[in-house]
Design a protein around this motif. Sequence first.
Motif: not given
Length: 168
Positions: A79, A82-83, A86, A107-108, A126, A157, A161
């Motif tokens: 995470w 991912m952050e 982002l 994210l997807t 993942n 995260v 979003l």
Amino acid sequence: MILNQIIIAVNDKLYVKNPESSDLGRKIIQHSILLIDEIGFDAFTFKKLGERIGSNESSLYRYFENKHKLLLYLSSWYWGWMEYRLVLETNNIPDPKTKLLKGIEILTEKVKDDSATLHINEALLNNIIILEFTKTILTKEVDRENREGFFLVYKRVINRLVNLILEA
């Protein structure tokens, strides 16, 4: 290349010794991802990991108290990564709707291994997050772990979003 290695900060209460601080620690992370992806978290043990990396089981406990803390570490790292993505990939997008769409895409999308993290296969991690992440929160200790901040990066995260949605 400006950045040849990413360092993601993880709550220091998740480990006994920072696995990023040694070759053995990085090997533990690398091979735990491979092994959990291969056999699943329930079948995963420190004994099996030790056999895989040619190390005593006891040396793994110098890094992590137990396999639950290892999964929490891997989840927090994921995470955090991912952050990082982002923030990095949406920072210079002025249009709120375009920024939101980019955030959703990040994210997807199908995750690919990031060459900037040599000992972590993000694509496999993942898969682990998709299949095993709920095991980090479906425990009797979740309230205490939440108070200790083990899920803060995941919440950040989500809040990023939410903010992208509100801006759009």
